[in-house]
Design an enzyme around this catalytic site. Structure first.
Site, short mmCIF file in Angstrom:
data_model
loop_
_atom_site.label_atom_id
_atom_site.label_comp_id
_atom_site.label_asym_id
_atom_site.label_seq_id
_atom_site.Cartn_x
_atom_site.Cartn_y
_atom_site.Cartn_z
N HIS A 31 7.17 28.78 57.20
CA HIS A 31 6.13 27.79 56.98
C HIS A 31 5.62 27.96 55.56
CE1 HIS A 31 5.07 26.70 61.42
NE2 HIS A 31 6.04 25.97 60.94
N ASP A 33 2.91 27.99 53.85
CA ASP A 33 1.82 28.87 53.43
C ASP A 33 2.21 30.34 53.44
OD1 ASP A 33 1.99 28.53 56.22
OD2 ASP A 33 -0.08 29.18 56.53
N HIS A 34 3.44 30.62 53.87
CA HIS A 34 3.91 32.01 53.91
C HIS A 34 5.07 32.28 52.94
CE1 HIS A 34 1.61 33.26 57.56
NE2 HIS A 34 1.58 31.95 57.70
N HIS A 109 5.96 31.66 67.88
CA HIS A 109 5.33 30.60 67.08
C HIS A 109 6.19 29.34 67.19
CE1 HIS A 109 2.56 28.98 64.28
NE2 HIS A 109 3.34 29.01 63.22
N ASP A 179 1.69 34.47 62.26
CA ASP A 179 1.38 33.35 63.16
C ASP A 179 2.04 33.56 64.52
OD1 ASP A 179 0.62 32.68 60.63
OD2 ASP A 179 1.27 30.58 60.78
N HIS A 237 -5.92 34.41 58.74
CA HIS A 237 -5.27 33.12 58.95
C HIS A 237 -6.22 32.14 59.62
CE1 HIS A 237 -2.14 30.18 60.10
NE2 HIS A 237 -1.43 30.72 59.13
#
Length: 270
Positions: A31, A33-34, A109, A179, A237
């Site tokens: 993802h 944001d990672h 996730h 996550d 997070h």
């Protein structure tokens, strides 16, 4: 480094961390944001004249994307980027040196995702200098005594190893659970960790959202810390809907008292 979102380079500079200190990057899942900060960081390292190899540990699905980005933006790097594909479905040791080991933690996730368990290896006990001097033990035998050997004096008297050494601190461990929804069986993979980071995207007021998007609430993160018998919990997070994350901290503390909020440039001691 664990995960590499946008703004990573700014945070490295703000924290006064030299780029040359970073040798290993662990990506939990794909993802943005990672991982969107990774190619920019790799490029900057090249512009700064880096020569040491950079090791990237990430889900196997990332390799063709990273290769395409390297060809497009970093065609003449001065150093090697070594990609190590990981299987997010299994707990496996993916890195090891003389002092630590790193294992994957399978998580649940919306996309393949894993956490990482960093475990310090046990160290040899400390030599008691007063006993070494008292029994006139030569330097050549200190290594054997640290490894567990007893000592026999000149008159044949046995001195047990426990009289000659002092135990070291127990090995420390850090578990990073990126996550994930709450996993009641997380203790299959981690147990008695010194420090646990667990995502806490929502509060109980948005428990349905957490379930829908495979995230956790702060209370569920605290339950996970209690399940694995962690000594300390870090929450992180957070959803942007919370202008003040203290509500998440208060929620977690009702289940696990030794909880803390992750904040920019915060330092936590193990």
């Amino acid at each position: 480094m664990i995960d590499c979102g946008e703004g990573t380079q700014m945070q490295l500079r703000r924290s006064h961390i030299r780029f040359t200190k970073l040798g290993h990057v662990f990506i939990s899942h794909l993802h943005g944001d990672h991982c969107l900060g990774l190619i920019g960081m790799i490029s900057t390292f090249g512009l700064c004249g880096r020569t040491a190899a950079l090791n990237i540990f990430a889900p196997a699905e990332m390799e063709p994307m990273l290769d395409a980005q390297l060809q497009m933006f970093c065609d003449h790097l001065s150093y090697d980027v070594r990609f190590h594909p990981i299987d997010t479905r299994q707990q496996t040791v993916i890195f090891e040196d003389h002092s630590i080991s790193v294992s994957t933690i399978p998580l649940q996730h919306r996309v393949p995702c894993c956490g990482f368990l960093f475990e310090e290896k046990p160290t040899l006990p400390h030599i008691r200098k007063d006993m070494i001097d008292f029994y006139h033990i030569p330097t050549s035998q200190i290594g054997n005594i640290k490894a567990g050997a007893d000592w026999t004096t000149e008159d044949g008297r046995l001195v047990p190893n426990s009289h000659l050494v002092m135990p070291t601190e127990p090995p420390r461990s850090y578990a990073y659970c990126s996550d994930t929804r709450y996993m009641s069986d997380l203790n299959k993979y981690i147990r008695d960790v010194t420090l646990l980071y667990h995502e806490s995207t929502y509060g109980e007021d948005n428990a349905l959202m957490a379930a829908k998007y495979n995230h956790s609430t702060a209370r569920q993160a605290a339950q996970a810390a209690r399940d694995v018998n962690a000594k300390k919990l870090i929450l992180g997070h957070y959803s942007s809907r919370y202008e003040n994350e203290d509500i998440l901290l208060e929620e977690a503390k009702t289940t696990f008292e030794n909880s803390f909020l992750a904040q920019e440039n915060a330092v936590f001691e193990l």
